[in-house]
Every structure is written in C-alpha cells, then in structure tokens.
Design a protein around this motif. Structure first.
Motif, PDB file in Angstrom:
ATOM      1  N   LYS A 106       0.827  -1.214   0.000  1.00 29.53           N
ATOM      2  CA  LYS A 106       0.000   0.000   0.000  1.00 29.53           C
ATOM      3  C   LYS A 106       0.856   1.256   0.000  1.00 29.53           C
ATOM      4  CE  LYS A 106      -4.190  -1.775   2.272  1.00 29.53           C
ATOM      5  NZ  LYS A 106      -5.057  -1.652   3.477  1.00 29.53           N
ATOM      6  N   ASP A 107       1.969   1.198   0.714  1.00 29.89           N
ATOM      7  CA  ASP A 107       2.833   2.375   0.791  1.00 29.89           C
ATOM      8  C   ASP A 107       3.410   2.717  -0.576  1.00 29.89           C
ATOM      9  OD1 ASP A 107       4.794   4.355   1.840  1.00 29.89           O
ATOM     10  OD2 ASP A 107       4.183   3.494   3.748  1.00 29.89           O
ATOM     11  N   VAL A 108       3.905   1.715  -1.277  1.00 33.23           N
ATOM     12  CA  VAL A 108       4.515   1.952  -2.580  1.00 33.23           C
ATOM     13  C   VAL A 108       3.458   2.329  -3.620  1.00 33.23           C
ATOM     14  CG1 VAL A 108       5.929   0.922  -4.408  1.00 33.23           C
ATOM     15  CG2 VAL A 108       6.430   0.418  -2.018  1.00 33.23           C
ATOM     16  N   ALA A 109       2.251   1.797  -3.474  1.00 33.47           N
ATOM     17  CA  ALA A 109       1.170   2.096  -4.423  1.00 33.47           C
ATOM     18  C   ALA A 109       0.563   3.483  -4.201  1.00 33.47           C
ATOM     19  CB  ALA A 109       0.070   1.044  -4.323  1.00 33.47           C
ATOM     20  N   PHE A 110       0.837   4.089  -3.044  1.00 30.71           N
ATOM     21  CA  PHE A 110       0.195   5.370  -2.716  1.00 30.71           C
ATOM     22  C   PHE A 110       0.509   6.452  -3.746  1.00 30.71           C
ATOM     23  CE2 PHE A 110       0.344   9.607  -0.844  1.00 30.71           C
ATOM     24  CZ  PHE A 110      -0.947   9.725  -0.352  1.00 30.71           C
ATOM     25  N   GLY A 111       1.775   6.562  -4.160  1.00 31.12           N
ATOM     26  CA  GLY A 111       2.169   7.597  -5.118  1.00 31.12           C
ATOM     27  C   GLY A 111       1.402   7.510  -6.420  1.00 31.12           C
ATOM     28  N   PRO A 112       1.422   6.350  -7.100  1.00 32.30           N
ATOM     29  CA  PRO A 112       0.641   6.228  -8.332  1.00 32.30           C
ATOM     30  C   PRO A 112      -0.852   6.519  -8.142  1.00 32.30           C
ATOM     31  CG  PRO A 112       2.194   4.424  -8.162  1.00 32.30           C
ATOM     32  CD  PRO A 112       2.270   5.172  -6.857  1.00 32.30           C
ATOM     33  N   LEU A 113      -1.429   6.052  -7.026  1.00 28.02           N
ATOM     34  CA  LEU A 113      -2.840   6.345  -6.752  1.00 28.02           C
ATOM     35  C   LEU A 113      -3.063   7.850  -6.629  1.00 28.02           C
ATOM     36  CD1 LEU A 113      -3.853   3.601  -4.148  1.00 28.02           C
ATOM     37  CD2 LEU A 113      -4.931   3.976  -6.380  1.00 28.02           C
ATOM     38  N   ASN A 114      -2.158   8.503  -5.923  1.00 30.29           N
ATOM     39  CA  ASN A 114      -2.270   9.945  -5.697  1.00 30.29           C
ATOM     40  C   ASN A 114      -2.178  10.741  -6.996  1.00 30.29           C
ATOM     41  OD1 ASN A 114      -2.480  12.222  -3.923  1.00 30.29           O
ATOM     42  ND2 ASN A 114      -0.286  12.560  -4.164  1.00 30.29           N
ATOM     43  N   PHE A 115      -1.472  10.174  -7.974  1.00 31.18           N
ATOM     44  CA  PHE A 115      -1.307  10.872  -9.245  1.00 31.18           C
ATOM     45  C   PHE A 115      -2.230  10.356 -10.338  1.00 31.18           C
ATOM     46  CE2 PHE A 115       2.982  11.727  -7.345  1.00 31.18           C
ATOM     47  CZ  PHE A 115       2.781  13.089  -7.186  1.00 31.18           C
ATOM     48  N   GLY A 116      -3.306   9.626  -9.948  1.00 34.68           N
ATOM     49  CA  GLY A 116      -4.357   9.313 -10.901  1.00 34.68           C
ATOM     50  C   GLY A 116      -4.431   7.910 -11.438  1.00 34.68           C
ATOM     51  N   SER A 117      -3.520   7.019 -11.034  1.00 33.39           N
ATOM     52  CA  SER A 117      -3.600   5.635 -11.511  1.00 33.39           C
ATOM     53  C   SER A 117      -4.773   4.920 -10.851  1.00 33.39           C
ATOM     54  CB  SER A 117      -2.311   4.878 -11.184  1.00 33.39           C
ATOM     55  OG  SER A 117      -1.212   5.396 -11.890  1.00 33.39           O
ATOM     56  N   SER A 118      -5.330   3.938 -11.548  1.00 33.41           N
ATOM     57  CA  SER A 118      -6.361   3.104 -10.943  1.00 33.41           C
ATOM     58  C   SER A 118      -5.708   2.239  -9.871  1.00 33.41           C
ATOM     59  CB  SER A 118      -6.998   2.199 -11.997  1.00 33.41           C
ATOM     60  OG  SER A 118      -6.035   1.266 -12.483  1.00 33.41           O
ATOM     61  N   LYS A 119      -6.522   1.659  -8.996  1.00 37.32           N
ATOM     62  CA  LYS A 119      -5.983   0.812  -7.934  1.00 37.32           C
ATOM     63  C   LYS A 119      -5.218  -0.357  -8.532  1.00 37.32           C
ATOM     64  CE  LYS A 119      -7.180  -1.721  -3.742  1.00 37.32           C
ATOM     65  NZ  LYS A 119      -8.267  -2.129  -2.799  1.00 37.32           N
ATOM     66  N   GLU A 120      -5.772  -0.968  -9.570  1.00 41.38           N
ATOM     67  CA  GLU A 120      -5.123  -2.115 -10.212  1.00 41.38           C
ATOM     68  C   GLU A 120      -3.771  -1.721 -10.812  1.00 41.38           C
ATOM     69  OE1 GLU A 120      -5.987  -5.269 -13.874  1.00 41.38           O
ATOM     70  OE2 GLU A 120      -7.579  -3.947 -13.168  1.00 41.38           O
ATOM     71  N   GLU A 121      -3.728  -0.581 -11.501  1.00 45.21           N
ATOM     72  CA  GLU A 121      -2.486  -0.114 -12.106  1.00 45.21           C
ATOM     73  C   GLU A 121      -1.466   0.265 -11.031  1.00 45.21           C
ATOM     74  OE1 GLU A 121       0.329   1.014 -15.006  1.00 45.21           O
ATOM     75  OE2 GLU A 121      -1.460  -0.247 -15.072  1.00 45.21           O
ATOM     76  N   ALA A 122      -1.948   0.906  -9.958  1.00 41.44           N
ATOM     77  CA  ALA A 122      -1.046   1.314  -8.875  1.00 41.44           C
ATOM     78  C   ALA A 122      -0.390   0.099  -8.216  1.00 41.44           C
ATOM     79  CB  ALA A 122      -1.804   2.133  -7.843  1.00 41.44           C
ATOM     80  N   ILE A 123      -1.170  -0.952  -7.984  1.00 45.61           N
ATOM     81  CA  ILE A 123      -0.620  -2.174  -7.385  1.00 45.61           C
ATOM     82  C   ILE A 123       0.401  -2.812  -8.325  1.00 45.61           C
ATOM     83  CG2 ILE A 123      -1.164  -4.522  -6.657  1.00 45.61           C
ATOM     84  CD1 ILE A 123      -1.947  -2.429  -4.614  1.00 45.61           C
ATOM     85  N   LYS A 124       0.088  -2.813  -9.620  1.00 44.80           N
ATOM     86  CA  LYS A 124       1.024  -3.364 -10.610  1.00 44.80           C
ATOM     87  C   LYS A 124       2.342  -2.586 -10.593  1.00 44.80           C
ATOM     88  CE  LYS A 124       1.610  -4.135 -15.569  1.00 44.80           C
ATOM     89  NZ  LYS A 124       1.033  -3.914 -16.922  1.00 44.80           N
ATOM     90  N   LEU A 125       2.252  -1.255 -10.577  1.00 44.43           N
ATOM     91  CA  LEU A 125       3.449  -0.421 -10.530  1.00 44.43           C
ATOM     92  C   LEU A 125       4.229  -0.643  -9.232  1.00 44.43           C
ATOM     93  CD1 LEU A 125       1.967   2.903 -11.976  1.00 44.43           C
ATOM     94  CD2 LEU A 125       3.708   1.465 -13.068  1.00 44.43           C
ATOM     95  N   ALA A 126       3.497  -0.824  -8.130  1.00 50.38           N
ATOM     96  CA  ALA A 126       4.149  -1.073  -6.840  1.00 50.38           C
ATOM     97  C   ALA A 126       4.937  -2.380  -6.879  1.00 50.38           C
ATOM     98  CB  ALA A 126       3.112  -1.113  -5.726  1.00 50.38           C
ATOM     99  N   HIS A 127       4.326  -3.424  -7.442  1.00 55.54           N
ATOM    100  CA  HIS A 127       5.007  -4.718  -7.512  1.00 55.54           C
ATOM    101  C   HIS A 127       6.252  -4.641  -8.395  1.00 55.54           C
ATOM    102  CE1 HIS A 127       1.105  -7.103  -6.355  1.00 55.54           C
ATOM    103  NE2 HIS A 127       1.579  -6.360  -5.378  1.00 55.54           N
ATOM    104  N   GLU A 128       6.149  -3.928  -9.509  1.00 55.88           N
ATOM    105  CA  GLU A 128       7.300  -3.757 -10.407  1.00 55.88           C
ATOM    106  C   GLU A 128       8.430  -3.012  -9.701  1.00 55.88           C
ATOM    107  OE1 GLU A 128       5.717  -1.717 -13.762  1.00 55.88           O
ATOM    108  OE2 GLU A 128       4.794  -3.505 -14.652  1.00 55.88           O
ATOM    109  N   ALA A 129       8.052  -1.969  -8.958  1.00 54.64           N
ATOM    110  CA  ALA A 129       9.055  -1.158  -8.259  1.00 54.64           C
ATOM    111  C   ALA A 129       9.720  -1.953  -7.143  1.00 54.64           C
ATOM    112  CB  ALA A 129       8.402   0.105  -7.704  1.00 54.64           C
ATOM    113  N   LEU A 130       8.940  -2.725  -6.410  1.00 53.72           N
ATOM    114  CA  LEU A 130       9.508  -3.533  -5.322  1.00 53.72           C
ATOM    115  C   LEU A 130      10.454  -4.600  -5.878  1.00 53.72           C
ATOM    116  CD1 LEU A 130       6.328  -3.818  -3.104  1.00 53.72           C
ATOM    117  CD2 LEU A 130       8.504  -2.821  -2.399  1.00 53.72           C
ATOM    118  N   LYS A 131      10.116  -5.152  -7.023  1.00 47.41           N
ATOM    119  CA  LYS A 131      11.010  -6.117  -7.664  1.00 47.41           C
ATOM    120  C   LYS A 131      12.337  -5.455  -8.037  1.00 47.41           C
ATOM    121  CE  LYS A 131      11.281  -9.389 -11.522  1.00 47.41           C
ATOM    122  NZ  LYS A 131      10.590  -9.939 -12.720  1.00 47.41           N
ATOM    123  N   LYS A 132      12.262  -4.202  -8.528  1.00 47.39           N
ATOM    124  CA  LYS A 132      13.475  -3.476  -8.912  1.00 47.39           C
ATOM    125  C   LYS A 132      14.415  -3.275  -7.734  1.00 47.39           C
ATOM    126  CE  LYS A 132      12.356  -0.687 -12.978  1.00 47.39           C
ATOM    127  NZ  LYS A 132      12.303   0.699 -13.513  1.00 47.39           N
TER     128      LYS A 132
END
Length: 280
Positions: A106-132
C-alpha cells in the motif's frame, strides 16, 4: 528536466528573534539528466534548497523554473505543484518519516494512486518497483515499520520508482547503512540515473561524491560558495572539506612519479590499470 534557480531567498522564523536566513540569493542551473550534489556543513542550507525544488518550501523571494513549472513566493501562483511533484521524487534521510501505510504494498502504491492511476495499475506499478529494489512477494503485506533500516530505504526508493520521476532528490541516502547496504542503495540510484532520471544527492560522504557525482554545489551559511567538478572542489584551498581517501591516494601516487588523471578515478578499480602500467 532542467532546473533554473533565480535570486532565491528563504528565512525561517521571520518574525522571531531566532530568525535564520537559510538561503541568500541562490542562483544556480542544473541541466537535464544531471548527477549533482548539494554539499555543505549542517545548517548550510542544502536541505532547505532541496525542499524548494518540489515546493515543500516556498521561496520568500526569487523563483525556481523546472522545465515549464515555475515556483514563486505566492501560493496562488503555484497551481501546478501537484503535477510538478509527479516529476520530482524525494527520499528523506530517515525513510521512516515518509512511510505511513499499514503494508509495504500500500505504501509503494500510494504515489501512483495519488497521481491518478487506478488501484489495479497502482498495485502493478508497486510490484514492479519492489522487484526493482530487490523486495519479493514476501514483503508485500508486511508492515514497513517492521523492516530493517536498509529495507525501509528500499521501500522508500520503490515508492519513487513507482511514480517514475524525472528528478530524484536523496538526502543522506546511506547514513546508518553498512558498506554492502550503502553499495546496494547507490547501485539502485545509479540504475535510475542510467534510465534517464536526474539525481540530486545531499551528503557528507565525499567518497560517494567522488564515485558518482558530475557537478557539486557547495553551500556555506545559505550561500553558494563553489560550483564545479568534485575534483576541483577537493583541490580548492578556499573550501574546508574532508577529501576522500582515494583522492588523497592518487595525489600521493602522482607526487611519486605517476601521471594519473584525477577526473578518471572514481573507484579503486579505476586505479588498477595505472598501477599495472607503471609496474610493467
């Protein structure tokens, strides 16, 4: 995104006897896709300057132009601040200050959500970022406050990765970490730089400056006292700074018959070919 800072002033506690002139007529430019450092003693103004770049602080006078965004002293004229912050990520010295959600995911997904991403997209971006940043699925549902210092710093970086900023500001990113932890964090930062992100580093660690940074801005009592290459700063007689051991070593070698370009020595590995050549 280029940055131009023009006649910037900032004073803390303006109406108090304890007023502090933190920034005094700052005029600097940072080119697009740069790797620079803000240096200086504690209280020199470097962190205050950094916080103006994404409008966490507003200037008392002057302006900051970042691409087509303009930050001014007047709040009503800074209508694009929310949009600007999508382009500029900042990791504070103590990452726990910017972690607040109940889980890492949730913490990593907060930024994308705050800038307009859907919940599904934000979670996807969070998972990609955590993998990085090297954090696998086992971290997703853990509390960020149960993690080690190095892991929290990785989560904070993942939160920045997830919004894909054009500029990343890091305040003392390796403080409190062991050698391997520091190396891991700086490798992640360097990867962001290689992928096109501009890096602004705030640090007291001159070894980091020597290894990574292209240009330094040295502040003293709220004023810029030096702008130039790290090696020129280390050689300056006018700036009181502790130079890195590697720089000292290369100078000593040159005094004893070597001919080594200081600007080409970032790590000890860079020095090895010169030593081998001399021995042969």
């Amino acid at each position: 995104m280029p940055i131009n800072i023009n006649h910037l002033f900032h004073t803390y506690l303006k109406k108090s006897p304890q007023r502090v002139e933190a920034l005094k007529d700052i005029n600097i430019s940072i080119e697009d896709h740069s790797y620079v450092a803000f240096l200086g003693e504690t209280g020199s103004g470097k962190s205050t300057l950094a916080q103006h770049l994404n409008a966490l602080l507003l200037p008392d006078a002057g302006e900051i132009v970042i691409d087509d965004f303009v930050i001014t002293p007047k709040k009503r004229k800074n209508k694009k601040i929310h949009e600007l912050r999508k382009h500029i990520g900042m990791v504070f010295q103590f990452p726990e200050y910017q972690l607040f959600e109940e889980t890492v995911e949730k913490d990593v997904a907060f930024g994308p959500l705050n800038f307009g991403s859907s919940k599904e997209e934000a979670i996807k971006l969070a998972h990609e970022a955590l993998k990085k940043v090297g954090l696998d699925k086992s971290y997703y549902l853990r509390s960020p406050f149960e993690l080690s210092g190095g892991e929290r710093r990785r989560v904070a970086l993942a939160g920045i990765f997830a919004i894909k900023p054009d500029i990343l500001i890091l305040d003392e990113p390796t403080v409190g970490l062991d050698h391997q932890g520091s190396k891991d964090i700086m490798n992640l930062v360097n990867k962001m730089y290689e992928e096109g992100t501009s890096i602004i580093l705030i640090t007291h660690d001159m070894s980091l400056v020597n290894e990574y940074v292209q240009k330094v801005f040295f502040l003293e009592n709220g004023e810029v006292k030096f702008v130039g290459k790290p090696t020129d700063l280390f050689a300056s007689k006018d700036i009181d700074i502790e130079v890195p051991n590697l720089y000292r070593l290369v100078n000593k070698l040159n005094e004893n018959g070597y001919s080594i370009d200081l600007n080409k020595i970032r790590t000890i590995k860079d020095l090895i070919p010169y030593i081998k050549e001399k021995k042969s």
